[in-house]
Scaffold this active site. Structure first.
Site, PDB file in Angstrom:
ATOM      1  CB  SER A  46       4.792   1.712   2.939  1.00  0.00           C
ATOM      2  OG  SER A  46       3.942   0.169   2.373  1.00  0.00           O
ATOM      3  CE  LYS A 107       0.872   0.352   5.070  1.00  0.00           C
ATOM      4  NZ  LYS A 107       1.381   1.277   4.172  1.00  0.00           N
TER       5      LYS A 107
END
Length: 251
Positions: A46, A107
């Site tokens: 990701s 993230k």
């Protein structure tokens, strides 16, 4: 005292010293892991290409202060955060998934408390202003069979000047066009750099806005990296499986 008793006392003394050294080492490791740096490894794509599967990195625990999630199993019930400083836009941060408070996610911080975030045609808007992005060379992956896969790559620059590369492999991705997200107080909006392969704050049912207290720390440096199909314990494969150029890469 007999020779046998002397030897028995020596053995007991040696065992005591060994146990003491082990306990001291465990205590030092606990203090470092809890208050200074914690190692993490990357299991998903990701955050490609900033982080690759098989990267091992150190996260600074002191960057955002301490909450209950700074401690193993959250066993210290600290309300909120202490000695805290706020995450900054563009930080790569580890946090506990708000939906279960146990799973670690990593993230990038995109939205701050009070921000309005929206994605339109793959472009991020912060408070109704488009985040500039520049098309650069494709990101190229080569699989085990030698086949090449290319993904469009862009250099994105946030309002505070932080720049990084993002991938936009699908021009009509699921989250390339969204509603407006209004970030609540004491929460943050997180996104993965691999935009079409990231479950992040855009997925409100799965991640959503991340509470400040859920932050574990800021990613600082990659200290080891190995190809994702090679277990780290297979040291005999290290010469050609380790990504030597990624070791000690700052984030």
């Amino acid at each position: 005292m007999s020779v046998a008793k002397d030897k028995s006392a020596e053995r007991e003394g040696g065992l005591y010293e060994t146990i003491k050294v082990i306990l001291q080492a465990l205590l030092i490791a606990f203090v470092i892991r809890t208050f200074l740096f914690q190692p993490f490894n990357i299991p998903s794509a990701s955050m490609v290409e900033t982080l690759l599967v098989g990267d091992y990195l150190f996260v600074s625990k002191y960057s955002y202060g301490y909450s209950r999630y700074s401690f193993p199993f959250g066993f210290v019930p600290i309300p909120g955060r202490i000695l805290g400083s706020n995450p900054e836009r563009g930080d790569v941060a580890v946090f506990k998934l708000p939906k279960d408070n146990s799973t670690d996610y990593i993230k990038r911080v995109i939205g701050l408390p009070g921000d309005r975030i929206q994605v339109k045609e793959g472009i991020v808007y912060i408070n109704d202003v488009a985040v500039p992005r520049e098309r650069i060379s494709d990101y190229v992956e080569v699989d085990a069979n030698g086949r090449e896969f290319r993904s469009p790559r862009y250099r994105e620059t946030l309002p505070n000047g932080v720049s990084y590369d993002v991938l936009d492999s699908d021009p009509n991705g699921l989250f390339d066009n969204t509603d407006v997200y209004v970030v609540p107080p004491d929460h943050y909006f997180m996104m993965g750099d691999n935009r079409d392969n990231s479950t992040d704050s855009r997925a409100q049912l799965f991640v959503g806005y991340v509470p400040y207290q859920n932050f574990v720390g800021r990613a600082e440096v990659i200290f080891f990296s190995i190809k994702e199909d090679t277990p780290i314990w297979q040291v005999w494969n290290w010469p050609w499986a380790v990504r030597w150029d990624r070791i000690f890469t700052g984030l």
